[in-house]
Design an enzyme around this catalytic site. Structure first.
Site, PDB file in Angstrom:
ATOM      1  N   VAL A  23       0.682  -1.195  -0.144  1.00 62.37           N
ATOM      2  CA  VAL A  23       0.025  -0.040  -0.053  1.00 62.37           C
ATOM      3  C   VAL A  23       0.998   1.274  -0.035  1.00 62.37           C
ATOM      4  CG1 VAL A  23      -1.572   1.162   1.164  1.00 62.37           C
ATOM      5  CG2 VAL A  23      -1.968  -1.186   1.261  1.00 62.37           C
ATOM      6  N   PRO A  43      11.164   0.090   8.859  1.00 63.87           N
ATOM      7  CA  PRO A  43      11.949  -0.774   9.196  1.00 63.87           C
ATOM      8  C   PRO A  43      12.195  -1.781   7.958  1.00 63.87           C
ATOM      9  CG  PRO A  43      10.390  -1.082  10.837  1.00 63.87           C
ATOM     10  CD  PRO A  43       9.615  -0.387   9.833  1.00 63.87           C
ATOM     11  N   ALA A  44      13.500  -1.917   7.504  1.00 68.74           N
ATOM     12  CA  ALA A  44      13.631  -3.009   6.547  1.00 68.74           C
ATOM     13  C   ALA A  44      13.070  -4.224   6.811  1.00 68.74           C
ATOM     14  CB  ALA A  44      15.264  -3.155   5.954  1.00 68.74           C
ATOM     15  N   ASP A 110      -6.950   2.267   4.989  1.00 69.59           N
ATOM     16  CA  ASP A 110      -8.086   1.489   5.536  1.00 69.59           C
ATOM     17  C   ASP A 110      -8.879   1.826   6.668  1.00 69.59           C
ATOM     18  OD1 ASP A 110      -7.964  -0.563   3.391  1.00 69.59           O
ATOM     19  OD2 ASP A 110      -6.121  -1.569   4.221  1.00 69.59           O
TER      20      ASP A 110
END
Lengths: 220, 220
Positions: A23, A43-44, A110
Site C-alpha cells: 500500500v 524498518p527494512a 483502510d
C-alpha cells in the site's frame, strides 16, 4: 455528504510516509509523481518497488529521505502531509491524533474515520488527470470505473490537453493582460469558442504550425 | 509535475469564502455539497444563486455565516481552508500570504501560483464523483472532457456504487473483523471477485433481495 475533489499542488512539500509494504508503494508512486519531498519511515525490508525508488531510481531517490526504523514522534516536525500504511492499528491511531493536533492533513490507510482525504482511483495521461471516488463505498468499483473511463476516452487526449495549453500560452503572449481584466476575459471567451467548435479528436491533432495559423487568422 | 488528486473530507470544517460573484457561487455549491461550514465575506449585492443559498434555502443557510463587508484579517482565525474569488488582485495576494503563513490551504481564483489546490471539473452521480484536471492547461477543455465522461458512463452508475456499498456493509456484519486482519483480507478478496464477475450494468440492477441472496449463497 460528498467529498471535495481537489487537485492538490504538493511540489516541494514535505510528505511523511510511514510504512514499507504494497500500500505504501502505491502511495509513494503518486506522491513522487507530484514532485513532493518524501520522508519514508519503515524498518527494512522494503517492498521491492519502494526499494527501487529509494536506492536505485536516479529520478526519485534524491526526493526521498529514508529512515530504516519505526515511527518516532519527531518524524512529524516540519511535515505538510502524513500518510500511514502499517498493520499496527494503535500506532496509526496515535500518529493520526498527533497530526490532527498539529493541523497536518493525514490519511491512515483502510481507516476512513482517520482520513482527512481519500486517494480514490486515479488515471493520468500527460497533463490530463482523472480521479474516481466512491466515497469509500467500493475501492474496487472505483478501479473498474476508472478503467472504463480510460477505455472510453481517446488515447491521445493527453496530447489534446498539451496542445490547448500551448495555444493558451501563445495567446497570452499576443494579448497580454492580467487575470480578471478585460483582455483576459476576451482571451477566455475565444478559448471557449475554439474548444466548442473543435472536437476533442481534432484538438489532439493540432500541431505547432496550426496553433500559429489559428492565431494569425485573428484570435478574435 | 502532476497534481495529487484527492477526495477531501471537509464535513464540519470551516471554509472561508471571500467574494460574492459567479465564481464564488460555483465554489459555494461544491463546498456546501461536502457539508462544510462556510464563512462568506462579500459586500452586497450577492450573486442571485449565493443570495438564495444564504437567505432562502433551508438546506444550506444554517451552514453559512455571512458578513456583508470586505475582508478583514481576523476572518482567517480558526479557518481550515480559504477560497478567494474577487477582482482585487492585491487583496487576494495579501490573503494568500497570510493564509500560507498560518498553514491554511488557499485557492485564489484565476491565479495558479497562489493556489495550493485547483478545483478542476467535477461530475457527481450519487456517491460516485469524478474529477478532471488539466493541470491548469485548459479549464474549458477539462469541462468538455468531464461532459464526455458523463455521456459515456452508464447513467445509473451512481446506483451501482450505492448497491456495492450496501453489499460491503452487509458483508461486514456477517464477517466482522478489523482492518488489516485476516477476515478483512478475505472480505476484500470476495468483494473484488464479485466486482470482477459482474458488469457495471449488472451491479446497478442489484436490489436488496439480490444482496441477501448473494451473501446467503455463501460469501466465500
Amino acid at each position: 455528504g460528498a467529498s471535495l475533489l481537489l487537485a492538490w499542488q504538493i511540489r516541494n512539500k514535505r510528505v511523511l510516509l510511514v510504512g514499507g509494504g504494497p500500500v505504501a508503494a502505491g502511495r509513494l508512486t503518486w506522491v513522487l509523481a507530484s514532485d513532493a519531498l518524501v520522508t519514508l519511515v519503515a524498518p527494512a525490508p522494503l517492498h521491492p518497488e519502494i526499494h527501487y525508488r529509494v536506492f536505485e531510481d536516479p529520478a526519485t531517490s534524491p526526493s526521498i529521505t529514508y529512515h530504516p526504523r519505526k515511527f518516532i514522534d519527531a518524524d512529524l516536525d516540519g511535515v505538510d502531509m502524513v500518510l500511514t500504511a502499517i498493520d499496527d492499528v494503535s500506532t496509526s491511531h496515535r500518529i493520526c491524533k498527533m497530526a490532527r493536533a498539529k493541523k497536518i492533513p493525514v490519511n491512515v490507510a483502510d481507516v476512513p474515520p482517520e482520513c482527512d482525504f481519500y486517494f480514490g482511483s486515479h488515471y493520468r495521461n500527460g497533463p490530463l488527470q482523472v480521479l474516481v471516488s466512491t466515497g469509500g463505498k467500493g475501492p474496487k468499483l472505483a478501479n473498474l470505473i476508472r478503467r472504463r473511463i480510460e477505455e472510453l476516452l481517446p488515447a491521445d487526449l493527453g496530447e489534446a490537453v498539451e496542445k490547448v495549453g500551448k495555444l493558451r500560452t501563445e495567446l497570452r503572449k499576443r494579448a497580454p493582460g492580467h487575470a480578471g481584466g478585460d483582455v483576459s476575459k476576451r482571451r477566455m471567451g475565444w478559448m471557449v469558442r475554439v474548444c466548442d467548435e473543435w472536437s476533442l479528436e481534432e484538438l489532439s491533432t493540432m500541431d505547432d504550425k496550426m496553433i500559429i495559423a489559428l492565431l494569425d487568422r485573428g484570435w478574435e
